[in-house]
Enzyme design. Structure first.
Site, mmCIF file in Angstrom:
data_model
loop_
_atom_site.group_PDB
_atom_site.id
_atom_site.type_symbol
_atom_site.label_atom_id
_atom_site.label_comp_id
_atom_site.label_asym_id
_atom_site.label_seq_id
_atom_site.Cartn_x
_atom_site.Cartn_y
_atom_site.Cartn_z
ATOM 1 N N ASP A 1 -27.605 22.122 -1.396
ATOM 2 C CA ASP A 1 -27.198 20.778 -1.786
ATOM 3 C C ASP A 1 -26.940 20.786 -3.302
ATOM 4 O O ASP A 1 -27.409 21.679 -4.013
ATOM 5 C CB ASP A 1 -28.317 19.796 -1.429
ATOM 6 C CG ASP A 1 -27.952 18.361 -1.766
ATOM 7 O OD1 ASP A 1 -26.779 18.006 -1.600
ATOM 8 O OD2 ASP A 1 -28.842 17.610 -2.204
ATOM 9 N N CYS B 1 -60.208 53.116 17.817
ATOM 10 C CA CYS B 1 -60.561 51.732 17.493
ATOM 11 C C CYS B 1 -59.357 51.038 16.863
ATOM 12 O O CYS B 1 -58.801 51.535 15.878
ATOM 13 C CB CYS B 1 -61.744 51.694 16.522
ATOM 14 S SG CYS B 1 -63.312 52.150 17.294
#
Length: 749
Positions: free
Chosen positions: A446, A402
């Protein structure tokens, strides 16, 4: 897109707990006429259906119900609404360094349809709203358990009908499972966990193992129930965020206050927040000062003192004074709402590992059926044993095979990681971003608003023949009422130092030079060094000091009183308090850093020297993008961090774009991730989260496949049978889910 016949409708789906559930639902709904696309978020429990014409809600409901799930329609969002509305944003929404307003492009639909929740006729427990023990899965599991206990009792009292009692108990649990398997097969998903379970249970009955079959079905249902409970917990971690925002707010109108629903607040509304209350909306303080507990939103342990002009977040707690706040974002756009929306959207996108596991499981389940059939038939055909023994082993292999634990191993960890990050203010737009962030080798940052606070502060005050406090007092008097960033810096320093600010008369700005006025009957002029030199004599020593400040990237204003220099004030946009620690942590992880800024060379170099980071200055937006591409050509995996429109091209070009703080809407839309609360240390934290999630996924896959391998060998050897086989699958599913849920407690360093 303006075609009114095309739209998207969102549904809430109950009982959907793993990726295999999503696959069944997606296959079933996508086959309906008029449906163009189906997007499913397992962790959010939602389904977004793109359709032509009216949404076929009845057909969708029937398809989903047939698979064993419940469904309710949340609302319809027309395509043209996605980018049509413009919204005003306060300081918590954007940092605009050019004093321009930016239209909102985040794409929220605010029509009445989105607020509507139309129940499709199912009880609310099936939609995961009630206690777990009242869910459909819990009721079925309890019924099956009671039936099995009753069968054991009947078997003891009336052995002659014990077989039929166990068969009845088996039917209680197996019939709904078989019905779901049949419905999935009819709607395009023939190989499911339910299919394997049904074949194994029915096969066990035919070889006389009815008791075992009934127990196996019960264990399977218990495993599904535990999986559902874990999925609820993951969903609750995000829904709990919505509960941070109070349901009501005190609005001030015409000098009176009244209580209104928080979701009715409009941009510009004035609200009062009493000590101990949660703030009901994003906004700006216009009156009062208080310590705010931002831990529920930002994770910061210490309260932060905020006053007039400071931005506040919805959901934070006012601790000690009454505040008057102007609302800057509607309920659908506040910080909490944006976090929830971004996380839910992220959870709908699959990570590469998750997509691979999905593709693998498509072939894996039929392969398990084939292997089980071969084990059941080939050995007895070759005369190597009894048919019943090998059929039993073949059925056990179906249960071992499964794929539930394997399929859930990745999405459970991804969902938990996204949720944990969101609760810390780290928003990642999808599993692919979360998975890939660990590969970053260079971070390009930045300067303004990212490494620095984004606003100047007074760093130095030097008096010439006067006390420093007097110099600051005179300068603040001239700047009172001004909104210029340098003026605000001087006023903030005067307030912080407790310096008195006398009234100024005839104050006026002198274009390109400074500001002049009378303070206490004395003519005062606050000007640039060049303009001040035209009115007064600057000594050589003073000129050297100004040059030194300029070399450090500081802006200098000279105060002239009468005809004499009274002092100088130096200001600079200072680094964030945690910038040095963050860059050191990135370096410790072997990640390179570089500052990309449009600021002048002197200022950038001064900041870079203090932070210990290499600098590229004087850049235009296309220059930043070009440098990012150059780094990529050198084999670097680049993360670009920024908060403004000028960062958008580089954010888009980077392997991973990260919007800093509130950021502009353009930066947030372009970026792959967002650091909501402006902490530089959140950059290495985001990379660390990615590494933690991928480590968790590796553990999950190892557990899922490892247990299957062990029990495959022991089953073929005849050591274990059906019960241990389903326990292996159920146990693996529970272990994998529990291991993934550990990530919900992730807090970073």
């Amino acid at each position: 897109m303006n075609d009114a016949s095309t739209g998207k409708t969102r549904f809430r789906v109950g009982g959907m707990d793993c990726a295999s559930c999503a696959t069944k639902i997606e296959n079933a709904v996508s086959r309906l006429p008029g449906i163009t696309d189906v997007g499913i978020s397992v962790s959010a429990g939602t389904m977004t259906v793109s359709h032509e014409g009216a949404v076929p809600s009845g057909e969708i409901s029937r398809q989903v119900k047939a698979l064993g799930y419940s469904v309710a329609m949340l609302g319809t969002a027309r395509q043209q609404d996605r980018h049509g509305d413009k919204h005003e944003h306060g300081p918590s929404r954007s940092h605009d360094h050019a004093d321009h307003a930016h239209g909102h492009s985040a794409g929220h639909s605010h029509g009445s349809d989105d607020a509507r929740a139309t129940n499709a006729g199912h009880d609310h427990f099936d939609l995961d709203d009630g206690p777990w023990w009242q869910s459909r899965k819990a009721r079925l599991t309890i019924a099956c358990g009671v039936a099995l206990v009753a069968a054991y009792a009947i078997g003891l009292l009336l052995p002659q009908i014990g077989h039929w009692a166990f068969l009845a108990a088996l039917a209680v649990g197996l019939v709904p499972v078989a019905r779901r398997a049949f419905a999935a097969a009819l709607t395009g998903t023939p190989f499911t966990i339910e299919t394997l379970m049904t074949i194994a249970a029915v096969g066990a009955v035919f070889i006389g193992a009815t008791e075992e079959a009934a127990m196996v079905v019960l264990l399977f249902l218990i495993g599904e129930l535990l999986e559902g409970v874990a999925a609820r917990r993951a969903r609750a971690s995000i829904r709990d965020l919505a509960d941070l925002v109070p349901k009501t707010a005190l609005v001030e109108e015409a000098g009176a206050t009244r209580e209104v629903p928080a979701d009715s607040l409009r941009i510009g509304s004035l609200i009062l927040v009493r000590p101990g209350d949660r703030i009901a909306a994003d906004g700006v303080i216009i009156e009062g000062s208080s310590a705010l507990d931002e831990a529920p939103v930002t994770g910061e342990s210490a309260p932060k003192t905020k006053g007039v002009g400071d931005a506040v977040f919805a959901g934070t707690i006012n601790t000690d004074a009454v505040l008057k706040i102007r609302v800057t974002a509607a309920a659908a756009d506040n910080t909490i709402a944006r976090v929830i929306k971004l996380v839910e959207e992220a959870q709908e996108s699959k990570a590469p590992t998750e997509r691979f596991i999905d593709r693998f499981s498509t072939y894996y389940t039929p392969l398990v059926l084939l292997v089980g059939a071969l084990v059941a038939t080939v050995p007895p055909l070759l005369g190597l044993g009894q048919w019943s023994d090998w059929i039993y082993k073949g059925l056990a292999i179906l249960l071992i095979g499964c794929p539930c634990a394997l399929v859930i191993s990745t999405p459970a960890a991804i969902a938990a990681g996204l949720s944990a990050g969101a609760r810390r203010g780290l928003l990642l737009k999808g599993g692919a971003v979360l998975e890939g962030m660990r590969r970053v080798t260079t971070v390009a940052l930045d300067k303004t608003g990212t490494l620095t606070e984004g606003k100047p502060v007074v760093t130095d005050v030097i008096g010439v023949g006067r006390p420093e406090a007097k110099v600051l007092s005179l300068a603040a008097a001239l700047e009172t009422g001004s909104n210029h960033p340098l003026a605000l810096a001087i006023l903030a320093r005067a307030k912080a130092d407790g310096v008195p600010v006398p009234p100024a008369s005839a104050a006026k700005a002198v274009a390109g030079k400074g500001v002049t006025g009378k303070v206490g009957g004395e003519d005062v002029f606050l000007a640039s060094p060049g303009a001040a030199g035209e009115m007064a004599t600057l000594s050589a020593e003073l000129k050297d000091q100004i040059a030194a400040f300029n070399a450090d990237g500081k802006t200098v204003s000279v105060l002239v009183a009468g005809k004499e220099v009274a002092g100088i004030i130096a200001m600079r946009d200072e680094p964030r308090p945690d910038a040095v620690a963050a860059l050191a942590e990135l370096k410790a992880q072997g990640i390179g850093t570089v500052m990309l800024t449009g600021d002048n060379e002197a200022t950038a170099r001064a900041i870079g020297k203090g932070l210990g980071i290499s600098v590229r200055a004087g850049l235009m937006p296309d220059d930043k993008q070009r440098i990012v591409r150059e780094l990529q050509q050198l084999g670097q995996v680049v993360a670009k961090v920024g908060d403004g429109i000028n960062d958008a091209p580089a954010l888009a070009a980077a392997d991973f774009g990260i919007a800093m703080g509130g950021g502009t809407d353009v930066a947030l839309e372009t970026a792959d991730a967002a650091i909501l609360h402006g902490r530089v240390t959140d950059i290495p934290a985001m990379i660390a989260l990615s590494k933690s999630v991928m480590g968790n996924i590796a553990q999950n896959i190892t557990m899922a496949l490892g247990l299957k391998a062990v029990f495959l060998v022991t089953t073929i050897a005849g050591i274990t049978g059906l019960w241990p086989a389903i326990l292996a699958d159920t146990g693996a599913t529970v272990l994998v889910t529990a291991n993934a849920m550990r990530l919900l407690a992730w807090r970073g360093r």
